[in-house]
Design a protein around this motif. Sequence first.
Motif, PDB file in Angstrom:
ATOM      1  N   GLU A 479       0.830  -1.205   0.000  1.00 38.72           N
ATOM      2  CA  GLU A 479       0.000   0.000   0.000  1.00 38.72           C
ATOM      3  C   GLU A 479       0.865   1.256   0.000  1.00 38.72           C
ATOM      4  O   GLU A 479       0.524   2.258  -0.650  1.00 38.72           O
ATOM      5  CB  GLU A 479      -0.943  -0.026   1.205  1.00 38.72           C
ATOM      6  CG  GLU A 479      -2.033  -1.093   1.080  1.00 38.72           C
ATOM      7  CD  GLU A 479      -2.846  -1.262   2.352  1.00 38.72           C
ATOM      8  OE1 GLU A 479      -2.540  -0.548   3.334  1.00 38.72           O
ATOM      9  OE2 GLU A 479      -3.768  -2.096   2.368  1.00 38.72           O
ATOM     10  N   VAL A 482       2.182   1.689  -3.554  1.00 37.85           N
ATOM     11  CA  VAL A 482       1.166   2.231  -4.458  1.00 37.85           C
ATOM     12  C   VAL A 482       0.966   3.724  -4.219  1.00 37.85           C
ATOM     13  O   VAL A 482       0.859   4.520  -5.170  1.00 37.85           O
ATOM     14  CB  VAL A 482      -0.165   1.466  -4.298  1.00 37.85           C
ATOM     15  CG1 VAL A 482      -1.288   2.160  -5.070  1.00 37.85           C
ATOM     16  CG2 VAL A 482      -0.010   0.031  -4.781  1.00 37.85           C
ATOM     17  N   SER A 483       0.929   4.113  -2.934  1.00 40.15           N
ATOM     18  CA  SER A 483       0.705   5.529  -2.627  1.00 40.15           C
ATOM     19  C   SER A 483       1.875   6.401  -3.066  1.00 40.15           C
ATOM     20  O   SER A 483       1.694   7.582  -3.394  1.00 40.15           O
ATOM     21  CB  SER A 483       0.455   5.708  -1.126  1.00 40.15           C
ATOM     22  OG  SER A 483       1.605   5.336  -0.384  1.00 40.15           O
ATOM     23  N   ASN A 485       3.758   5.695  -5.693  1.00 37.73           N
ATOM     24  CA  ASN A 485       3.934   5.559  -7.143  1.00 37.73           C
ATOM     25  C   ASN A 485       2.569   5.670  -7.815  1.00 37.73           C
ATOM     26  O   ASN A 485       1.897   4.646  -8.051  1.00 37.73           O
ATOM     27  CB  ASN A 485       4.582   4.211  -7.489  1.00 37.73           C
ATOM     28  CG  ASN A 485       5.990   4.093  -6.947  1.00 37.73           C
ATOM     29  OD1 ASN A 485       6.957   4.528  -7.570  1.00 37.73           O
ATOM     30  ND2 ASN A 485       6.110   3.488  -5.764  1.00 37.73           N
ATOM     31  N   PRO A 486       2.134   6.873  -8.130  1.00 38.68           N
ATOM     32  CA  PRO A 486       0.796   7.067  -8.724  1.00 38.68           C
ATOM     33  C   PRO A 486       0.593   6.263  -9.998  1.00 38.68           C
ATOM     34  O   PRO A 486      -0.522   5.783 -10.263  1.00 38.68           O
ATOM     35  CB  PRO A 486       0.757   8.578  -9.007  1.00 38.68           C
ATOM     36  CG  PRO A 486       1.749   9.162  -8.047  1.00 38.68           C
ATOM     37  CD  PRO A 486       2.839   8.148  -7.898  1.00 38.68           C
ATOM     38  N   ASN A 487       1.647   6.068 -10.775  1.00 38.61           N
ATOM     39  CA  ASN A 487       1.515   5.314 -12.026  1.00 38.61           C
ATOM     40  C   ASN A 487       1.263   3.823 -11.774  1.00 38.61           C
ATOM     41  O   ASN A 487       0.827   3.103 -12.679  1.00 38.61           O
ATOM     42  CB  ASN A 487       2.764   5.482 -12.886  1.00 38.61           C
ATOM     43  CG  ASN A 487       2.940   6.917 -13.365  1.00 38.61           C
ATOM     44  OD1 ASN A 487       1.947   7.627 -13.534  1.00 38.61           O
ATOM     45  ND2 ASN A 487       4.192   7.328 -13.589  1.00 38.61           N
ATOM     46  N   ASN A 489      -0.781   2.639  -9.504  1.00 39.59           N
ATOM     47  CA  ASN A 489      -2.095   2.421  -8.900  1.00 39.59           C
ATOM     48  C   ASN A 489      -2.918   1.477  -9.780  1.00 39.59           C
ATOM     49  O   ASN A 489      -3.168   1.777 -10.949  1.00 39.59           O
ATOM     50  CB  ASN A 489      -2.830   3.760  -8.753  1.00 39.59           C
ATOM     51  CG  ASN A 489      -4.028   3.617  -7.829  1.00 39.59           C
ATOM     52  OD1 ASN A 489      -4.747   2.630  -7.885  1.00 39.59           O
ATOM     53  ND2 ASN A 489      -4.237   4.627  -7.007  1.00 39.59           N
ATOM     54  N   PRO A 490      -3.367   0.311  -9.231  1.00 35.56           N
ATOM     55  CA  PRO A 490      -4.105  -0.661 -10.061  1.00 35.56           C
ATOM     56  C   PRO A 490      -5.527  -0.238 -10.376  1.00 35.56           C
ATOM     57  O   PRO A 490      -6.196  -0.879 -11.194  1.00 35.56           O
ATOM     58  CB  PRO A 490      -4.099  -1.932  -9.203  1.00 35.56           C
ATOM     59  CG  PRO A 490      -3.980  -1.420  -7.801  1.00 35.56           C
ATOM     60  CD  PRO A 490      -3.154  -0.175  -7.860  1.00 35.56           C
ATOM     61  N   GLY A 491      -6.004   0.835  -9.757  1.00 35.55           N
ATOM     62  CA  GLY A 491      -7.353   1.307 -10.050  1.00 35.55           C
ATOM     63  C   GLY A 491      -8.415   0.721  -9.141  1.00 35.55           C
ATOM     64  O   GLY A 491      -9.510   1.275  -9.034  1.00 35.55           O
ATOM     65  N   ASP A 493      -8.994  -1.562  -5.194  1.00 34.03           N
ATOM     66  CA  ASP A 493      -8.315  -2.016  -3.977  1.00 34.03           C
ATOM     67  C   ASP A 493      -7.874  -3.459  -4.158  1.00 34.03           C
ATOM     68  O   ASP A 493      -8.664  -4.311  -4.579  1.00 34.03           O
ATOM     69  CB  ASP A 493      -9.252  -1.906  -2.776  1.00 34.03           C
ATOM     70  CG  ASP A 493      -9.570  -0.456  -2.432  1.00 34.03           C
ATOM     71  OD1 ASP A 493      -8.744   0.415  -2.770  1.00 34.03           O
ATOM     72  OD2 ASP A 493     -10.633  -0.210  -1.834  1.00 34.03           O
ATOM     73  N   CYS A 521      -3.825  -5.266 -11.887  1.00 33.54           N
ATOM     74  CA  CYS A 521      -3.565  -5.559 -10.460  1.00 33.54           C
ATOM     75  C   CYS A 521      -2.419  -6.550 -10.320  1.00 33.54           C
ATOM     76  O   CYS A 521      -1.510  -6.372  -9.500  1.00 33.54           O
ATOM     77  CB  CYS A 521      -4.820  -6.124  -9.799  1.00 33.54           C
ATOM     78  SG  CYS A 521      -6.198  -4.980  -9.709  1.00 33.54           S
ATOM     79  N   VAL A 524       0.964  -4.919 -11.338  1.00 29.51           N
ATOM     80  CA  VAL A 524       1.467  -3.960 -10.338  1.00 29.51           C
ATOM     81  C   VAL A 524       2.072  -4.692  -9.149  1.00 29.51           C
ATOM     82  O   VAL A 524       3.169  -4.346  -8.679  1.00 29.51           O
ATOM     83  CB  VAL A 524       0.329  -3.022  -9.872  1.00 29.51           C
ATOM     84  CG1 VAL A 524       0.769  -2.215  -8.649  1.00 29.51           C
ATOM     85  CG2 VAL A 524      -0.071  -2.088 -11.001  1.00 29.51           C
TER      86      VAL A 524
END
Length: 728
Positions: A479, A482-483, A485-487, A489-491, A493, A521, A524
């Motif tokens: 988590e 992901v936070s 690295n904005p790119n 983000n799997p879109g 949860d 997902c 990532v």
Amino acid sequence: MAANERKTIDLEQGWEIMQKGIMKLKNILEGLPETGISSEEYMTLYTTVYNMCNQKPPHDYSQQLYDKYRESLEEYLMSTVLPSLREKHDEFMLRELVKRWLNHKVMVRWLSHFFYYLDRSFIAKRSLPPLNEVGLTCFRELIDQGREGKQIDRTLLKNILDIFLEIGMGKMDYYENDFEAALLKDSAAYYSCKASGWISEEDSCPDYMLKAEECLKQEKYRISHYLHFSSEPKLLEKVQYELWSVYASRLFGKEYSGYHALLTDHKVENLARMVRVFSKVPTFLDPLANILKQYITEEGTALVKQAEEAAGRKKANKKDVGLWQQIFMRKVIELHAKYVAFVNERFQNHIIFHKALREAFEALCNKGVDGSSIADLLATFCDNILRKGSSEKLSDEDIEETLEKVVKLLTYINDKDLFTEFYRKKLARRLLFDMSANDDHERSMLMKLKHQFGVQFTLKMEGMVKDMMLAKENQTSFEEYVSNNPNANPGIDLTVTVLTTGFWPSYKSFGLNLPAEMVKCVEVFREFYQIKTKHRKLTWIYSLGTCNIIGKFEPKTMDLIVTTYQASALLLFNSCDRLSYSEIKIQLNLTDDDVVRLLHSLSCAKYKILKKEPNTKSIAPTDHFEFNSKFTDKMRRIKIHLPPVDGKKKVIEDVHKDRRYAIDASIVRIMKSRKVLGHQQLVMECIEQLRHMFKPDPKAIKKRIEDLITRDYLDRDKDNPILFRYLA
């Protein structure tokens, strides 16, 4: 004559001096008027003996004094003591005997002082019996002539019996031969008569036992108050034998009060009395233990029969088939707890009853019940207790107590490895799907199993629990990744649980074609994990995944909790209104079995998210499916259950495969250590090594030996085909 020369003392002259002192001592003991022996008189007597022993031959009278000492004691006993005993009878004779014995000890002690020098010099040099022993021997001869009487008050009798012990001078010969032997003989006759009378009166078994226990209690009382402690086992054994041996079969077989009746009616105190009374009789315990074993076996067989009948009814009515399993295992656990308490508390914790208990439950716990092994049923029972929504509403204390009983019952099961695999499979589901009711109970059960069966027994399961703890840390790291690295983000949860392959049960990992929404997902998380751990390979097991998806139906929007398989199938209908069975199978890349199970859960079960054509209750390859836009339910959040594949067969196959490896490893270990070994010995040692987990079949061991020979681990001796050598 020189001044320092002593005058020679003649024997008659010297003995006359000694007789005066001995006579005065006798008068004192007899209570006649007499003054006490003064120190001057004592020194005169001592000096006389000293001088008579130190005169030159032929005037050294040591031997003569030794003889006269004995003669004087014998004369006193024959002329004074024995007549006084013969004049009295019954209790008065016994009281006189005690008095005379006490006087005799005083007399011997004083005479030993008078003749001390004789004892120290002459007797020691000649290896003759000491004067004290000579005195006791004289009294022993008196006892042999004058012993009579019967039991009276206990103080008097104890004093009498102390004489037997004291005249033995540390040895038990006189007590055992002159008193104890007669006591045992008379006791046997007495209780034989008693038992015959009770039987003829048609006493019930409990009444008989009550009387017998009272008799034993009285015998113990007598022993504690006036018999020597060494008599206890002999006397009690004799009494128990006479009360039991002749009438055992009649007592056991009494229709309404025998052993079977007492067990049936749970007359615990009467059973306990039976064991207390006759536990020392060798012929008693074996038949009693056999009856206990038979009775437990009968109760266990009845439970199995009830369970199989209940299972048949459930199947016929298509009701919850698992309910009978839970009820059956609870009854078996209660049966075991009941008889463990019987043996520990009522049967004196005797090893022979523990053996009967063990054999009965080994037979019960290693038989099948309606096609299921007890190992499987016990693992399922534990699962029902430990998971959320258990059918058994138990307190924390009750759960711990039940788990303790489960572990005890498991000790009787030969195929412990089968239990371990079933338990591990169910533990995996509880951990992965957050179904454990209490983590403390999960850890407690593993600790109980480890304590009872060793570290290897729970190694994999403890690894599973550790994996879940590490998974939480791993998820936190993901988590953060992901936070930051904005790119990346799997879109949606995403929660991923990374499992260690060696700890967890094996799962099918088919290449499910994920929907586009899920593909990113996976990519990532794979990138994140490769950064963290470069040398590990991830294998995705979609069959264990769950998804929360939003279903937009005409009546209302709902949250659907589904598996990854179900979510993948439902998401196909975002781009198509209607799909055939074949199209769904191809797009998901699943087997027919999985597609049928999946589509049935979505179109034929409780929640019909898909409409099926034709509208039947089974799935066929010609069916077509549409999204059911009019579906609704009173709940806004529903969980759609996907029936699991029956993994019982696979578990058994996995266990048998692991057993082959275990047998191979055991044979190699043994042969590496022994180098050369015969077939029979190798088989026996292999069974011994592996019996803590399962009981290997000798045929399976033989097959593995042959396989190891072909793989050049072992070599068969050319001259002796049943002799094997280890090939380094």
